[in-house]
Design a protein around this motif. Structure first.
Motif, PDB file in Angstrom:
ATOM      1  N   ILE A  32       0.868  -1.175   0.000  1.00  0.00           N
ATOM      2  CA  ILE A  32       0.000   0.000   0.000  1.00  0.00           C
ATOM      3  C   ILE A  32       0.905   1.225   0.000  1.00  0.00           C
ATOM      4  N   LEU A  33       0.704   2.130  -0.961  1.00  0.00           N
ATOM      5  CA  LEU A  33       1.511   3.347  -1.042  1.00  0.00           C
ATOM      6  C   LEU A  33       0.777   4.509  -0.379  1.00  0.00           C
ATOM      7  N   GLN A  79      -6.266  -0.769   5.845  1.00  0.00           N
ATOM      8  CA  GLN A  79      -5.975  -1.876   4.927  1.00  0.00           C
ATOM      9  C   GLN A  79      -4.696  -2.593   5.337  1.00  0.00           C
ATOM     10  N   THR A  80      -3.701  -1.822   5.733  1.00  0.00           N
ATOM     11  CA  THR A  80      -2.434  -2.400   6.159  1.00  0.00           C
ATOM     12  C   THR A  80      -2.611  -3.255   7.405  1.00  0.00           C
ATOM     13  N   LEU A  86       2.034  -4.533   3.397  1.00  0.00           N
ATOM     14  CA  LEU A  86       3.140  -3.622   3.663  1.00  0.00           C
ATOM     15  C   LEU A  86       2.681  -2.213   3.339  1.00  0.00           C
ATOM     16  N   LEU A  87       3.181  -1.230   4.081  1.00  0.00           N
ATOM     17  CA  LEU A  87       2.867   0.180   3.848  1.00  0.00           C
ATOM     18  C   LEU A  87       4.163   0.898   3.522  1.00  0.00           C
ATOM     19  N   LYS A  88       4.180   1.577   2.379  1.00  0.00           N
ATOM     20  CA  LYS A  88       5.362   2.327   1.968  1.00  0.00           C
ATOM     21  C   LYS A  88       4.973   3.787   1.797  1.00  0.00           C
ATOM     22  N   ILE A  89       5.766   4.683   2.407  1.00  0.00           N
ATOM     23  CA  ILE A  89       5.493   6.114   2.329  1.00  0.00           C
ATOM     24  C   ILE A  89       6.457   6.725   1.323  1.00  0.00           C
ATOM     25  N   GLU A  90       5.911   7.289   0.260  1.00  0.00           N
ATOM     26  CA  GLU A  90       6.738   7.930  -0.759  1.00  0.00           C
ATOM     27  C   GLU A  90       5.862   8.767  -1.689  1.00  0.00           C
TER      28      GLU A  90
END
Length: 121
Positions: A32-33, A79-80, A86-90
């Motif tokens: 998840i972004l 959702q995470t 996985l949660l990615k911050i970008e």
């Protein structure tokens, strides 16, 4: 011609940008972004306890924009947690605050790493 996108003011980037379950068996799990401005709304509203109006003022956007960004961020967090993603911050449409950057001493943002009555985080 479309209206130009307004940059959101962000005080700092997250120190870590990837989060998820420790027992990941399948590395192909969905990622998840979350954008940097979504992270900033979670930080300001949930962590620092600001209202949506105060958050909007800090980020130099309308309260309705903050409400939309915040709702998207909360959906991604849920959702995470629920699905074990996985949660990615970008990415995102933001500018770092020119007053503080990464030094955590911005009077304008009222962000201090170790200040009076503030806890270490």
């Amino acid at each position: 011609m479309p209206r130009p996108k307004k940059y959101r003011k962000v005080c700092c980037l997250p120190q870590k940008n990837l989060f998820g379950p420790l027992n990941v068996n399948n590395i192909d799990t969905e990622i998840i972004l979350m954008t940097v401005e979504e992270y900033e709304t979670i930080r300001l509203i949930d962590f620092e306890g600001l209202t949506q109006e105060e958050c909007a003022e800090r980020m130099n956007v309308a309260r309705t924009t903050i409400q939309r960004i915040y709702n998207n961020a909360r959906k991604k967090l849920s959702q995470t947690l629920v699905n074990g993603n996985l949660l990615k911050i970008e990415g995102g449409c933001y500018k770092l605050c020119s007053e503080c950057g990464q030094n955590y001493d911005c009077e304008q943002c009222n962000r201090h790493r170790f200040g009076k009555n503030k806890t270490k985080y």
